[in-house]
Write an enzyme that holds these catalytic residues in place. Structure first.
Site, PDB file in Angstrom:
ATOM      1  N   HIS A 138      42.924  30.884  38.864  1.00  0.00           N
ATOM      2  CA  HIS A 138      43.947  29.859  39.074  1.00  0.00           C
ATOM      3  C   HIS A 138      44.028  28.945  37.855  1.00  0.00           C
ATOM      4  O   HIS A 138      43.083  28.234  37.519  1.00  0.00           O
ATOM      5  CB  HIS A 138      43.717  29.017  40.329  1.00  0.00           C
ATOM      6  CG  HIS A 138      45.021  28.567  40.949  1.00  0.00           C
ATOM      7  ND1 HIS A 138      45.773  29.367  41.784  1.00  0.00           N
ATOM      8  CD2 HIS A 138      45.719  27.429  40.816  1.00  0.00           C
ATOM      9  CE1 HIS A 138      46.866  28.736  42.156  1.00  0.00           C
ATOM     10  NE2 HIS A 138      46.865  27.547  41.581  1.00  0.00           N
ATOM     11  N   HIS A 195      49.859  39.357  44.984  1.00  0.00           N
ATOM     12  CA  HIS A 195      49.750  38.513  46.179  1.00  0.00           C
ATOM     13  C   HIS A 195      51.069  38.628  46.930  1.00  0.00           C
ATOM     14  O   HIS A 195      52.007  37.869  46.690  1.00  0.00           O
ATOM     15  CB  HIS A 195      49.468  37.072  45.783  1.00  0.00           C
ATOM     16  CG  HIS A 195      49.134  36.179  46.940  1.00  0.00           C
ATOM     17  ND1 HIS A 195      48.390  35.031  46.799  1.00  0.00           N
ATOM     18  CD2 HIS A 195      49.429  36.252  48.264  1.00  0.00           C
ATOM     19  CE1 HIS A 195      48.252  34.442  47.967  1.00  0.00           C
ATOM     20  NE2 HIS A 195      48.886  35.167  48.870  1.00  0.00           N
ATOM     21  N   GLU A 243      45.685  40.142  47.023  1.00  0.00           N
ATOM     22  CA  GLU A 243      45.337  38.825  47.556  1.00  0.00           C
ATOM     23  C   GLU A 243      46.227  38.521  48.751  1.00  0.00           C
ATOM     24  O   GLU A 243      47.413  38.862  48.752  1.00  0.00           O
ATOM     25  CB  GLU A 243      45.580  37.729  46.504  1.00  0.00           C
ATOM     26  CG  GLU A 243      44.707  37.801  45.284  1.00  0.00           C
ATOM     27  CD  GLU A 243      44.997  36.650  44.327  1.00  0.00           C
ATOM     28  OE1 GLU A 243      46.018  35.942  44.515  1.00  0.00           O
ATOM     29  OE2 GLU A 243      44.209  36.454  43.404  1.00  0.00           O
TER      30      GLU A 243
END
Length: 247
Positions: A197, A43, A75
């Site tokens: 997550h 990310h 991401e």
């Protein structure tokens, strides 16, 4: 069985605390592959507090001989900067998140209201011709799934942070049920179902049982924390086994 995509952001965060370049996030690619992961997640945030733009190139290069079976998942918020990275690197999967630039961590999925739908539609158009699977980060809410299908994305990543927090207090059943219903709705619309997550070795088994068609989980923080005690390869092996439904 769900694939494990190892998020290397927290390795990069540790590296960024010094100016020595240690540890090198790219060096963890072969370790993750050898230990049973099926991909790497990155990310690259605008402030580069985790992986940097240069890391994306280095890690993609380190994965060259392993791809496409060993997938790169990028991401990010679908702005011009992130889309340029996607076009340059050509990852196997892209996960759009609705994060504001200054958000601490991804903590909410797309609801695809008019503004978000326009943002995502424009991003999908900008990536036309790029052969990648495009996934939208969503809350565990079956109502948003038809909007994902209508907009033309290929799948969803169910945000599991709220589930993981509720798990600590034994109040996770409603959120697990919501995640399972969202996954079933996604499957009915022909969408890939991912999750991510705050997943760990304790809360993964109920999730896998509730979503037997889960395709992938991207895991970084909890795996990295366990790796401090277990060693990186042992942690990857343990998380991959949990996602396979093995004790």
């Amino acid at each position: 069985m769900a694939r494990l995509s190892v998020n290397l952001n927290k390795i990069a965060l540790l590296r960024n605390s010094r100016k020595t370049g240690v540890p090198d996030p790219a060096a963890f690619v072969p370790l993750a592959a050898r230990a049973g992961a099926q991909g790497i997640t990155l990310h690259p945030r605008p402030d580069e507090r985790h992986v940097r733009r240069s890391d994306v190139d280095a890690i993609a290069a380190a994965m060259a001989d392993l791809r496409p079976a060993f997938e790169l998942n990028l991401e990010g918020y679908p702005d011009a900067r992130f889309l340029e990275i996607v076009r340059a690197v050509q990852p196997e999967q892209v996960t759009f998140v609705p994060d504001a630039p200054d958000v601490f961590t991804s903590d909410k999925g797309f609801d695809l209201d008019a503004a978000q739908a326009a943002l995502v539609s424009d991003a999908l158009a900008a990536l036309e011709g790029v052969e990648t699977r495009i996934v939208l980060f969503v809350d565990p809410d079956p109502a948003v799934v038809p909007r994902v299908a209508e907009i033309g994305a290929h799948g969803i990543e169910i945000y599991t942070g709220s589930y993981a927090e509720a798990w600590k207090h034994g109040r996770h059943a409603p959120l697990l049920d919501a995640a399972a219903k969202a996954a079933l709705a996604a499957r009915a619309h022909g969408l890939v179902v991912n999750a991510g997550h705050d997943l760990n070795r304790d809360n993964i088994p109920p999730l896998v049982a509730a979503i037997p068609h889960l395709a992938e989980a991207s895991i970084g923080h909890e795996l990295t924390a366990d790796a401090l005690a277990m060693g990186f390869e042992a942690a990857v092996d343990a998380y991959a086994a949990a996602l396979r439904g093995e004790s």
